[in-house]
Scaffold this motif. Structure first.
Motif, PDB file in Angstrom:
ATOM      1  N   VAL A   1     -18.073   1.864   9.134  1.00  0.00           N
ATOM      2  CA  VAL A   1     -18.042   3.293   8.767  1.00  0.00           C
ATOM      3  C   VAL A   1     -16.630   3.740   8.392  1.00  0.00           C
ATOM      4  O   VAL A   1     -16.451   4.829   7.835  1.00  0.00           O
ATOM      5  N   GLY A   2     -15.619   2.920   8.724  1.00  0.00           N
ATOM      6  CA  GLY A   2     -14.250   3.243   8.326  1.00  0.00           C
ATOM      7  C   GLY A   2     -13.348   3.721   9.441  1.00  0.00           C
ATOM      8  O   GLY A   2     -12.338   4.383   9.178  1.00  0.00           O
ATOM      9  N   LYS A   3     -13.659   3.363  10.677  1.00  0.00           N
ATOM     10  CA  LYS A   3     -12.836   3.802  11.806  1.00  0.00           C
ATOM     11  C   LYS A   3     -11.410   3.260  11.697  1.00  0.00           C
ATOM     12  O   LYS A   3     -10.440   3.985  11.899  1.00  0.00           O
ATOM     13  N   SER A   4     -11.303   1.978  11.360  1.00  0.00           N
ATOM     14  CA  SER A   4      -9.975   1.352  11.260  1.00  0.00           C
ATOM     15  C   SER A   4      -9.160   1.957  10.125  1.00  0.00           C
ATOM     16  O   SER A   4      -7.954   2.189  10.268  1.00  0.00           O
ATOM     17  N   SER A   5      -9.796   2.230   8.988  1.00  0.00           N
ATOM     18  CA  SER A   5      -9.059   2.802   7.859  1.00  0.00           C
ATOM     19  C   SER A   5      -8.591   4.218   8.167  1.00  0.00           C
ATOM     20  O   SER A   5      -7.505   4.630   7.739  1.00  0.00           O
ATOM     21  N   LEU A   6      -9.380   4.968   8.939  1.00  0.00           N
ATOM     22  CA  LEU A   6      -8.955   6.303   9.371  1.00  0.00           C
ATOM     23  C   LEU A   6      -7.706   6.214  10.239  1.00  0.00           C
ATOM     24  O   LEU A   6      -6.743   6.970  10.055  1.00  0.00           O
ATOM     25  N   LEU A   7      -7.721   5.286  11.179  1.00  0.00           N
ATOM     26  CA  LEU A   7      -6.590   5.135  12.092  1.00  0.00           C
ATOM     27  C   LEU A   7      -5.336   4.657  11.367  1.00  0.00           C
ATOM     28  O   LEU A   7      -4.232   5.133  11.643  1.00  0.00           O
ATOM     29  N   LYS A   8      -5.496   3.727  10.444  1.00  0.00           N
ATOM     30  CA  LYS A   8      -4.327   3.225   9.716  1.00  0.00           C
ATOM     31  C   LYS A   8      -3.729   4.304   8.816  1.00  0.00           C
ATOM     32  O   LYS A   8      -2.513   4.392   8.659  1.00  0.00           O
ATOM     33  N   ARG A   9      -4.596   5.120   8.230  1.00  0.00           N
ATOM     34  CA  ARG A   9      -4.095   6.227   7.408  1.00  0.00           C
ATOM     35  C   ARG A   9      -3.356   7.237   8.281  1.00  0.00           C
ATOM     36  O   ARG A   9      -2.278   7.730   7.913  1.00  0.00           O
ATOM     37  N   PHE A  10      -3.908   7.545   9.445  1.00  0.00           N
ATOM     38  CA  PHE A  10      -3.303   8.549  10.330  1.00  0.00           C
ATOM     39  C   PHE A  10      -2.009   8.058  10.959  1.00  0.00           C
ATOM     40  O   PHE A  10      -1.028   8.807  11.052  1.00  0.00           O
ATOM     41  N   THR A  11      -1.972   6.808  11.376  1.00  0.00           N
ATOM     42  CA  THR A  11      -0.801   6.312  12.112  1.00  0.00           C
ATOM     43  C   THR A  11       0.264   5.710  11.205  1.00  0.00           C
ATOM     44  O   THR A  11       1.466   5.840  11.477  1.00  0.00           O
ATOM     45  N   ASP A  12      -0.150   5.036  10.132  1.00  0.00           N
ATOM     46  CA  ASP A  12       0.806   4.347   9.261  1.00  0.00           C
ATOM     47  C   ASP A  12       0.926   4.970   7.876  1.00  0.00           C
ATOM     48  O   ASP A  12       1.815   4.600   7.104  1.00  0.00           O
TER      49      ASP A  12
ATOM     50  N   THR B   1     -14.042  13.528   6.032  1.00  0.00           N
ATOM     51  CA  THR B   1     -12.748  12.897   5.772  1.00  0.00           C
ATOM     52  C   THR B   1     -12.849  11.795   4.721  1.00  0.00           C
ATOM     53  O   THR B   1     -13.933  11.265   4.450  1.00  0.00           O
ATOM     54  N   SER B   2     -11.702  11.455   4.178  1.00  0.00           N
ATOM     55  CA  SER B   2     -11.580  10.281   3.305  1.00  0.00           C
ATOM     56  C   SER B   2     -10.223   9.654   3.551  1.00  0.00           C
ATOM     57  O   SER B   2      -9.189  10.259   3.271  1.00  0.00           O
ATOM     58  N   ALA B   3     -10.229   8.448   4.100  1.00  0.00           N
ATOM     59  CA  ALA B   3      -8.967   7.729   4.301  1.00  0.00           C
ATOM     60  C   ALA B   3      -8.375   7.339   2.951  1.00  0.00           C
ATOM     61  O   ALA B   3      -7.160   7.349   2.768  1.00  0.00           O
TER      62      ALA B   3
ATOM     63  N   LEU C   1      -0.795  10.529  21.179  1.00  0.00           N
ATOM     64  CA  LEU C   1      -2.185  10.098  21.090  1.00  0.00           C
ATOM     65  C   LEU C   1      -2.247   8.578  21.187  1.00  0.00           C
ATOM     66  O   LEU C   1      -1.645   7.870  20.381  1.00  0.00           O
ATOM     67  N   GLN C   2      -2.947   8.109  22.191  1.00  0.00           N
ATOM     68  CA  GLN C   2      -3.192   6.673  22.341  1.00  0.00           C
ATOM     69  C   GLN C   2      -4.599   6.448  21.789  1.00  0.00           C
ATOM     70  O   GLN C   2      -5.585   6.917  22.352  1.00  0.00           O
ATOM     71  N   LEU C   3      -4.680   5.758  20.656  1.00  0.00           N
ATOM     72  CA  LEU C   3      -5.923   5.685  19.882  1.00  0.00           C
ATOM     73  C   LEU C   3      -6.547   4.300  19.969  1.00  0.00           C
ATOM     74  O   LEU C   3      -5.902   3.298  19.682  1.00  0.00           O
ATOM     75  N   TRP C   4      -7.829   4.268  20.332  1.00  0.00           N
ATOM     76  CA  TRP C   4      -8.525   3.000  20.519  1.00  0.00           C
ATOM     77  C   TRP C   4      -9.648   2.879  19.496  1.00  0.00           C
ATOM     78  O   TRP C   4     -10.539   3.721  19.415  1.00  0.00           O
ATOM     79  N   ASP C   5      -9.571   1.827  18.711  1.00  0.00           N
ATOM     80  CA  ASP C   5     -10.556   1.548  17.665  1.00  0.00           C
ATOM     81  C   ASP C   5     -11.562   0.545  18.214  1.00  0.00           C
ATOM     82  O   ASP C   5     -11.220  -0.597  18.513  1.00  0.00           O
ATOM     83  N   THR C   6     -12.815   0.967  18.352  1.00  0.00           N
ATOM     84  CA  THR C   6     -13.823   0.104  18.973  1.00  0.00           C
ATOM     85  C   THR C   6     -14.674  -0.608  17.936  1.00  0.00           C
ATOM     86  O   THR C   6     -14.919  -0.088  16.852  1.00  0.00           O
TER      87      THR C   6
ATOM     88  N   ILE D   1      -7.666   8.593  23.090  1.00  0.00           N
ATOM     89  CA  ILE D   1      -8.756   8.931  22.184  1.00  0.00           C
ATOM     90  C   ILE D   1      -9.461   7.643  21.767  1.00  0.00           C
ATOM     91  O   ILE D   1      -8.812   6.641  21.468  1.00  0.00           O
ATOM     92  N   ILE D   2     -10.791   7.678  21.704  1.00  0.00           N
ATOM     93  CA  ILE D   2     -11.554   6.513  21.306  1.00  0.00           C
ATOM     94  C   ILE D   2     -12.379   6.844  20.066  1.00  0.00           C
ATOM     95  O   ILE D   2     -12.919   7.944  19.940  1.00  0.00           O
ATOM     96  N   LEU D   3     -12.421   5.917  19.108  1.00  0.00           N
ATOM     97  CA  LEU D   3     -13.234   6.100  17.908  1.00  0.00           C
ATOM     98  C   LEU D   3     -14.539   5.344  18.072  1.00  0.00           C
ATOM     99  O   LEU D   3     -14.537   4.165  18.443  1.00  0.00           O
ATOM    100  N   LEU D   4     -15.646   6.031  17.785  1.00  0.00           N
ATOM    101  CA  LEU D   4     -16.975   5.509  18.033  1.00  0.00           C
ATOM    102  C   LEU D   4     -17.796   5.549  16.759  1.00  0.00           C
ATOM    103  O   LEU D   4     -17.657   6.469  15.956  1.00  0.00           O
ATOM    104  N   GLY D   5     -18.673   4.573  16.576  1.00  0.00           N
ATOM    105  CA  GLY D   5     -19.524   4.563  15.400  1.00  0.00           C
ATOM    106  C   GLY D   5     -19.869   3.151  14.978  1.00  0.00           C
ATOM    107  O   GLY D   5     -19.277   2.178  15.458  1.00  0.00           O
ATOM    108  N   ASP D   6     -20.839   3.049  14.083  1.00  0.00           N
ATOM    109  CA  ASP D   6     -21.288   1.744  13.609  1.00  0.00           C
ATOM    110  C   ASP D   6     -20.165   0.979  12.918  1.00  0.00           C
ATOM    111  O   ASP D   6     -19.164   1.565  12.471  1.00  0.00           O
ATOM    112  N   SER D   7     -20.376  -0.309  12.781  1.00  0.00           N
ATOM    113  CA  SER D   7     -19.444  -1.154  12.047  1.00  0.00           C
ATOM    114  C   SER D   7     -19.414  -0.743  10.575  1.00  0.00           C
ATOM    115  O   SER D   7     -20.429  -0.324  10.017  1.00  0.00           O
TER     116      SER D   7
END
Length: 213
Positions: free
Chosen positions: A19-30, A152-154, A60-65, A11-17
């Protein structure tokens, strides 16, 4: 030792710088949230498993772009090897919403003739007073793109789990229908050592009828 899994979805996360992609992933995985986040440089990697149905574990192999333009040449190489994408925008940043179509178009062009399963994510739903995108607008865009929409809200851990689970389930259902399958030279979907044999719904029903166990 890794927990056995039947399938792995990239899975790849897409969007502008920002927007909170990294915080979403950290909340979901950690299960953690931090107000301080450095911009992603290139691509970061995360992983987590979900039980989609009894006896079926999906890794899920998650890639934060990176959302910055200067990293596009790096991140585009990851598009082709992904089966799912979360299109993320910031509900308090109108421009990030307006750029969703560009992200969707760019990825779609890079993965032709194949397709990717998307979910549109309106992030930072906890910032109610700063909101700049109406739910109706986002739902209309999602309908035009033919995808689901989740807010969503991380920070508050709102709908984070649901967003990733919905995407994983949509991919899995398309696999059961035969529209997506693992193939040589593609990392979007991989079968584990204990892969479940998937049958079309009609055939599955007949198998269950004929089972004497």
């Amino acid at each position: 030792m890794d927990i056995l899994w039947q399938y792995q979805f990239r899975i790849i996360l897409l969007g502008d710088s920002t927007v909170g992609k990294s915080s979403l992933l950290k909340r979901f995985t950690d299960g953690v949230y931090s107000d301080v986040a450095d911009p992603t440089v290139g691509v970061d990697f995360y992983a987590r498993s979900l039980d989609i149905e009894p006896g079926v574990k999906i890794k899920l192999q998650l890639w934060d772009t990176a959302g910055q333009e200067r990293f596009r040449s790096i991140t585009t190489s990851y598009y082709r090897n992904s089966v799912g994408g979360l299109l993320v925008f910031d509900l308090t940043n109108r421009k990030s919403f307006e750029h969703v179509r560009e992200w969707h178009r760019e990825v779609t062009e890079h993965i032709l003739p194949h397709h990717m399963v998307y979910i549109l994510i309106g992030h930072k739903s906890d910032l109610i007073r700063e909101r700049r995108v109406l739910r109706d607008e986002a739902e209309q865009l999602a309908a035009e793109l033919g995808v689901r929409y989740v807010e969503t809200s991380a920070k508050c851990n709102s709908n984070v789990e649901r967003a990733f689970e919905l995407l994983a389930r949509d991919i899995y259902e398309l696999m059961k229908m035969g529209e997506i399958s693992a193939r040589d030279g593609w990392d979007g979907v991989k079968s584990g050592l204990t892969a479940k044999v998937l049958y079309p719904a009609e055939e599955e029903a007949e198998r269950e009828k004929s089972c004497n166990c």
